[in-house]
Design a protein around this motif. Structure first.
Motif, PDB file in Angstrom:
ATOM      1  N   ALA A   1       7.874 -36.186  49.169  1.00  0.00           N
ATOM      2  CA  ALA A   1       7.238 -35.002  48.572  1.00  0.00           C
ATOM      3  C   ALA A   1       8.127 -33.774  48.718  1.00  0.00           C
ATOM      4  O   ALA A   1       8.046 -32.844  47.897  1.00  0.00           O
TER       5      ALA A   1
ATOM      6  N   ALA B   1      -3.639 -42.205  50.232  1.00  0.00           N
ATOM      7  CA  ALA B   1      -3.160 -40.895  50.658  1.00  0.00           C
ATOM      8  C   ALA B   1      -3.763 -40.599  52.022  1.00  0.00           C
ATOM      9  O   ALA B   1      -4.930 -40.899  52.274  1.00  0.00           O
TER      10      ALA B   1
ATOM     11  N   GLU C   1       1.423 -39.192  51.077  1.00  0.00           N
ATOM     12  CA  GLU C   1       0.823 -38.033  50.416  1.00  0.00           C
ATOM     13  C   GLU C   1       0.033 -38.448  49.183  1.00  0.00           C
ATOM     14  O   GLU C   1      -0.997 -37.853  48.878  1.00  0.00           O
TER      15      GLU C   1
ATOM     16  N   THR D   1       4.240 -41.603  47.435  1.00  0.00           N
ATOM     17  CA  THR D   1       4.850 -40.313  47.739  1.00  0.00           C
ATOM     18  C   THR D   1       4.646 -40.078  49.230  1.00  0.00           C
ATOM     19  O   THR D   1       3.527 -40.151  49.726  1.00  0.00           O
ATOM     20  N   THR D   2       5.748 -39.828  49.935  1.00  0.00           N
ATOM     21  CA  THR D   2       5.708 -39.688  51.394  1.00  0.00           C
ATOM     22  C   THR D   2       5.922 -38.231  51.796  1.00  0.00           C
ATOM     23  O   THR D   2       6.387 -37.422  51.007  1.00  0.00           O
ATOM     24  N   ARG D   3       5.597 -37.933  53.040  1.00  0.00           N
ATOM     25  CA  ARG D   3       5.896 -36.627  53.616  1.00  0.00           C
ATOM     26  C   ARG D   3       6.325 -36.837  55.064  1.00  0.00           C
ATOM     27  O   ARG D   3       5.743 -37.640  55.788  1.00  0.00           O
TER      28      ARG D   3
END
Length: 180
Positions: free
Chosen positions: A65, A161, A6, A88-90
């Motif tokens: 996230a 991202a 993200e 930041t991962t999702r």
């Protein structure tokens, strides 16, 4: 299991929050180029004072996230990089991964998960009450640390991202993450 990047963040100084970037470069065995925690030996200030020659198991900090969403719903103002994460991962339950899991970030970079981030008092200095919000208890009363995971860079490359993340479990049995 797969997900996506993200946001990516870094800071050249030992700051609590890290600024968002368009991309970061991961360097094998070292970490995030231009980040204060880059290096083969420990860079976390507290650990570096105690064991300066210890291997750096905290080269890249990843946070989901979904935690930011949970914290915002509880009244905190947090976003990508605010709690010191580099990636930041999702879409991936980072906290359920096992030690030694490899995460393929984009086309080139690979990190190996070393353990859980241990939240410290800086979290409450950032926003009062945030420490309690990133700690919990499971059904057996054991502490759950929700403030992300740590990793080392196995193969370098650029990460942006929108990059896909592919999860590669370790060959052996699942070893739950412990603080590093």
């Amino acid at each position: 299991m797969s997900g996506m990047v993200e946001a990516v963040s870094r800071s050249g100084r030992h700051t609590f929050s890290k600024g968002n970037e368009l991309w970061i470069r991961l360097v094998a065995g070292m970490g995030v180029e231009g980040d204060a925690h880059m290096g083969a030996t420990v860079k976390h200030r507290y650990d570096a004072r105690r064991r300066p020659q210890a291997p750096n198991l905290r080269q890249v900090h990843l946070m989901h996230a979904e935690l930011h969403q949970e914290l915002r719903a509880a009244g905190f103002s947090v976003g990508a990089g605010d709690m010191g994460e580099n990636v930041t991962t999702r879409g991936i339950d980072l906290l359920s991964l096992g030690t030694g899991t490899r995460l393929h970030l984009g086309d080139e970079a690979v990190v190996e998960v070393t353990g859980l981030r241990t939240p410290c008092v800086q979290i409450d200095r950032f926003q009062p009450g945030l420490m309690a919000a990133v700690l919990g208890r499971d059904a057996h009363g054991r502490v759950i640390r929700k403030s992300g995971i740590m990793s080392v860079v196995v193969r370098g490359g650029d990460v942006r991202a929108g990059d896909a993340i592919r999860v590669e479990p370790p060959a052996g049995p699942h070893v739950p993450l412990a603080p590093v």
